[in-house]
Design an enzyme around this catalytic site. Structure first.
Site, PDB file in Angstrom:
ATOM      1  N   ASP A  88      58.072   8.645  50.663  1.00 38.28           N
ATOM      2  CA  ASP A  88      59.292   9.455  50.664  1.00 38.28           C
ATOM      3  C   ASP A  88      60.474   8.508  50.855  1.00 38.28           C
ATOM      4  O   ASP A  88      60.283   7.331  51.169  1.00 38.28           O
ATOM      5  CB  ASP A  88      59.240  10.466  51.826  1.00 38.28           C
ATOM      6  CG  ASP A  88      60.509  11.304  51.955  1.00 38.28           C
ATOM      7  OD1 ASP A  88      61.012  11.795  50.930  1.00 38.28           O
ATOM      8  OD2 ASP A  88      61.023  11.460  53.091  1.00 38.28           O
ATOM      9  N   SER A  89      61.677   9.050  50.705  1.00 36.45           N
ATOM     10  CA  SER A  89      62.869   8.233  50.951  1.00 36.45           C
ATOM     11  C   SER A  89      62.965   7.832  52.421  1.00 36.45           C
ATOM     12  O   SER A  89      63.618   6.855  52.756  1.00 36.45           O
ATOM     13  CB  SER A  89      64.113   9.035  50.585  1.00 36.45           C
ATOM     14  OG  SER A  89      64.167  10.211  51.356  1.00 36.45           O
ATOM     15  N   TYR A 134      67.740   9.635  49.023  1.00 34.26           N
ATOM     16  CA  TYR A 134      67.521   9.513  47.581  1.00 34.26           C
ATOM     17  C   TYR A 134      68.331  10.567  46.809  1.00 34.26           C
ATOM     18  O   TYR A 134      68.654  10.375  45.651  1.00 34.26           O
ATOM     19  CB  TYR A 134      66.034   9.734  47.241  1.00 34.26           C
ATOM     20  CG  TYR A 134      65.129   8.518  47.361  1.00 34.26           C
ATOM     21  CD1 TYR A 134      65.583   7.309  47.888  1.00 34.26           C
ATOM     22  CD2 TYR A 134      63.805   8.587  46.931  1.00 34.26           C
ATOM     23  CE1 TYR A 134      64.732   6.215  47.998  1.00 34.26           C
ATOM     24  CE2 TYR A 134      62.953   7.502  47.029  1.00 34.26           C
ATOM     25  CZ  TYR A 134      63.412   6.314  47.562  1.00 34.26           C
ATOM     26  OH  TYR A 134      62.567   5.239  47.656  1.00 34.26           O
ATOM     27  N   GLY A 135      68.591  11.674  47.478  1.00 35.04           N
ATOM     28  CA  GLY A 135      69.175  12.833  46.795  1.00 35.04           C
ATOM     29  C   GLY A 135      70.504  12.570  46.108  1.00 35.04           C
ATOM     30  O   GLY A 135      70.878  13.275  45.180  1.00 35.04           O
ATOM     31  N   CYS A 187      58.266  13.574  48.084  1.00 38.29           N
ATOM     32  CA  CYS A 187      59.720  13.682  48.016  1.00 38.29           C
ATOM     33  C   CYS A 187      60.062  14.380  46.704  1.00 38.29           C
ATOM     34  O   CYS A 187      59.591  13.967  45.637  1.00 38.29           O
ATOM     35  CB  CYS A 187      60.302  12.270  48.040  1.00 38.29           C
ATOM     36  SG  CYS A 187      62.058  12.173  47.700  1.00 38.29           S
ATOM     37  N   ASN A 188      60.843  15.441  46.790  1.00 34.45           N
ATOM     38  CA  ASN A 188      61.209  16.168  45.566  1.00 34.45           C
ATOM     39  C   ASN A 188      62.114  15.332  44.668  1.00 34.45           C
ATOM     40  O   ASN A 188      61.974  15.349  43.448  1.00 34.45           O
ATOM     41  CB  ASN A 188      61.936  17.465  45.922  1.00 34.45           C
ATOM     42  CG  ASN A 188      60.985  18.529  46.401  1.00 34.45           C
ATOM     43  OD1 ASN A 188      60.567  19.382  45.634  1.00 34.45           O
ATOM     44  ND2 ASN A 188      60.619  18.486  47.670  1.00 34.45           N
ATOM     45  N   GLU A 242      67.657  14.055  59.178  1.00 31.10           N
ATOM     46  CA  GLU A 242      67.271  12.671  59.532  1.00 31.10           C
ATOM     47  C   GLU A 242      67.971  12.237  60.822  1.00 31.10           C
ATOM     48  O   GLU A 242      67.427  11.481  61.607  1.00 31.10           O
ATOM     49  CB  GLU A 242      67.646  11.676  58.427  1.00 31.10           C
ATOM     50  CG  GLU A 242      66.728  11.590  57.231  1.00 31.10           C
ATOM     51  CD  GLU A 242      65.483  10.688  57.385  1.00 31.10           C
ATOM     52  OE1 GLU A 242      65.430   9.852  58.307  1.00 31.10           O
ATOM     53  OE2 GLU A 242      64.560  10.856  56.573  1.00 31.10           O
ATOM     54  N   CYS A 271      62.784  20.276  49.344  1.00 27.97           N
ATOM     55  CA  CYS A 271      63.039  18.961  49.942  1.00 27.97           C
ATOM     56  C   CYS A 271      62.091  18.860  51.120  1.00 27.97           C
ATOM     57  O   CYS A 271      61.976  19.805  51.921  1.00 27.97           O
ATOM     58  CB  CYS A 271      64.490  18.843  50.400  1.00 27.97           C
ATOM     59  SG  CYS A 271      64.812  17.310  51.309  1.00 27.97           S
ATOM     60  N   THR A 272      61.414  17.734  51.232  1.00 23.86           N
ATOM     61  CA  THR A 272      60.365  17.626  52.252  1.00 23.86           C
ATOM     62  C   THR A 272      60.932  17.451  53.662  1.00 23.86           C
ATOM     63  O   THR A 272      60.185  17.433  54.627  1.00 23.86           O
ATOM     64  CB  THR A 272      59.400  16.480  51.907  1.00 23.86           C
ATOM     65  OG1 THR A 272      60.161  15.279  51.679  1.00 23.86           O
ATOM     66  CG2 THR A 272      58.600  16.805  50.663  1.00 23.86           C
ATOM     67  N   HIS A 273      62.247  17.343  53.767  1.00 24.50           N
ATOM     68  CA  HIS A 273      62.864  17.336  55.098  1.00 24.50           C
ATOM     69  C   HIS A 273      63.009  18.756  55.667  1.00 24.50           C
ATOM     70  O   HIS A 273      63.114  18.936  56.874  1.00 24.50           O
ATOM     71  CB  HIS A 273      64.274  16.730  55.032  1.00 24.50           C
ATOM     72  CG  HIS A 273      64.291  15.241  54.939  1.00 24.50           C
ATOM     73  ND1 HIS A 273      63.853  14.559  53.851  1.00 24.50           N
ATOM     74  CD2 HIS A 273      64.707  14.298  55.828  1.00 24.50           C
ATOM     75  CE1 HIS A 273      64.002  13.253  54.044  1.00 24.50           C
ATOM     76  NE2 HIS A 273      64.518  13.077  55.244  1.00 24.50           N
TER      77      HIS A 273
HETATM   78  N1  DGL Z   1      62.807  14.325  51.292  1.00 21.46           N
HETATM   79  C1  DGL Z   1      63.403  14.108  50.043  1.00 21.46           C
HETATM   80  C2  DGL Z   1      63.206  15.245  49.058  1.00 21.46           C
HETATM   81  O1  DGL Z   1      62.242  15.927  49.161  1.00 21.46           O
HETATM   82  C3  DGL Z   1      64.726  13.527  49.877  1.00 21.46           C
HETATM   83  C4  DGL Z   1      65.803  13.547  50.854  1.00 21.46           C
HETATM   84  C5  DGL Z   1      66.773  12.470  50.453  1.00 21.46           C
HETATM   85  O2  DGL Z   1      66.416  11.308  50.658  1.00 21.46           O
HETATM   86  O3  DGL Z   1      67.832  12.787  49.907  1.00 21.46           O
HETATM   87  O4  DGL Z   1      63.964  15.461  48.171  1.00 21.46           O
END
Ligand code: DGL
Length: 286
Positions: free
Chosen positions: A29-30, A61-62, A92-93, A173, A205-207
């Site tokens: 993931d990011s 990453y988004g 990570c999406n 985060e 989003c996995t967060h």
């Molecule tokens: N957890 C990530 C996702 O599922 C990305 C969050 C990020 O880094 O912007 O998209």
């Protein structure tokens, strides 16, 4: 790093797909948000060894370009392949939308690849046919239109309404949830016209599992709030079983690598993984 276009003619690490059940599962993931997926995998498949990589040097990453995320993903895939992972889970999406097809091509026969989008699309098309579904995720994921495309392909009569919610991943985060600030930001996003009258909300989003409770509170439990951690773990279990890749012995040791170490990342792992883990700065990352 291998050259993708030449990869056919170059010798691979392995002669065929890594079909060694004792090999670890690579997850990336990011940052540490993907630990929500790792936690669900560990719960469902406790005998599997995990090698996790959080690209904390480059999160979020988004907001990155597709090209940047693809470059990071390839570098991480190289690291996970060097650890002989039998499967790579893109937890990570944003990376799944930007890099899945490329990684499949790049990794080829060295490992299996699972993303977080296909299992969720399968789940909602099976369970919410004909319904109005909302989706929140990063700019990268929402702008890619990948969920809409895949849902349309499935022809399930689902109407998908997507909203980019770029403040949420950095907020989480930073440990901001279950407080006044997070309630307010979440409320502002969820009141957006785009998400009116939905039957279910996909947390793309996995967060976001960390704010699922707050989202449920906003909807007073009247809207199904769907996160991908469990559906991805189940898809992985099916994939491993089908390919006879389930690990039969007790797990040895899991490894959790990051591209940039800070104590606060390490402390936050407790929230994302359910227990604090030791983060190792990966020596190959520069
Ligand atoms: N957890 C990530 C996702 O599922 C990305 C969050 C990020 O880094 O912007 O998209």
């Amino acid at each position: 790093m291998r050259n993708i276009t030449n990869s056919r003619s170059q010798p691979l690490f392995l002669t065929d797909m890594n079909n060694n059940p004792t090999a670890p599962i690579g997850i990336f993931d990011s940052g540490i948000g993907g630990l929500t997926v790792a936690q669900a995998i560990k719960k469902l498949l406790p005998k599997e060894n995990i090698v996790y990589f959080g690209d904390t040097a480059h999160l979020p990453y988004g907001d990155k370009s597709e090209a940047a995320i693809q470059a990071y993903s390839i570098k991480i895939a190289d690291i996970l392949l060097k650890k002989s992972c039998k499967v790579i889970v893109i937890a990570c999406n944003s990376a799944s939308s930007a890099s899945y097809e490329l990684l499949k091509e790049y990794v080829r026969k060295d490992a299996h690849i699972i993303n977080v989008i296909d299992p969720m699309v399968e789940y909602i098309t099976e369970n919410f046919s004909g319904k109005r579904i909302g989706l929140i995720g990063t700019k990268r994921t929402v702008q890619s239109g990948i969920y809409s495309r895949k849902i349309q392909e499935a022809n399930s009569g689902i109407l998908l309404q997507s909203l980019a919610t770029p403040l949420l991943a950095p907020m989480i985060e930073e440990g901001f949830f279950n407080n006044q600030i997070s309630h307010e930001i979440i409320r502002q996003y969820l009141e957006d016209e785009t998400l009116k009258d939905i039957d279910a909300l996909v947390l793309a989003c996995t967060h976001y599992p960390l704010i699922k409770k707050e989202i449920n509170q906003f909807y007073q439990n009247q809207v199904a709030v769907l996160d991908s951690a469990e559906v991805v773990a189940q898809a992985l279990q099916r994939h491993l079983a089908y390919n006879r890749l389930l690990h039969a012995e007790e797990a040895l040791l899991d490894h959790f690598f990051v591209s940039d170490y800070t104590e606060s990342f390490e402390a936050s792992t407790r929230l994302f993984f359910g227990e604090q883990v030791t983060l190792e700065k990966h020596p190959l990352w520069n």
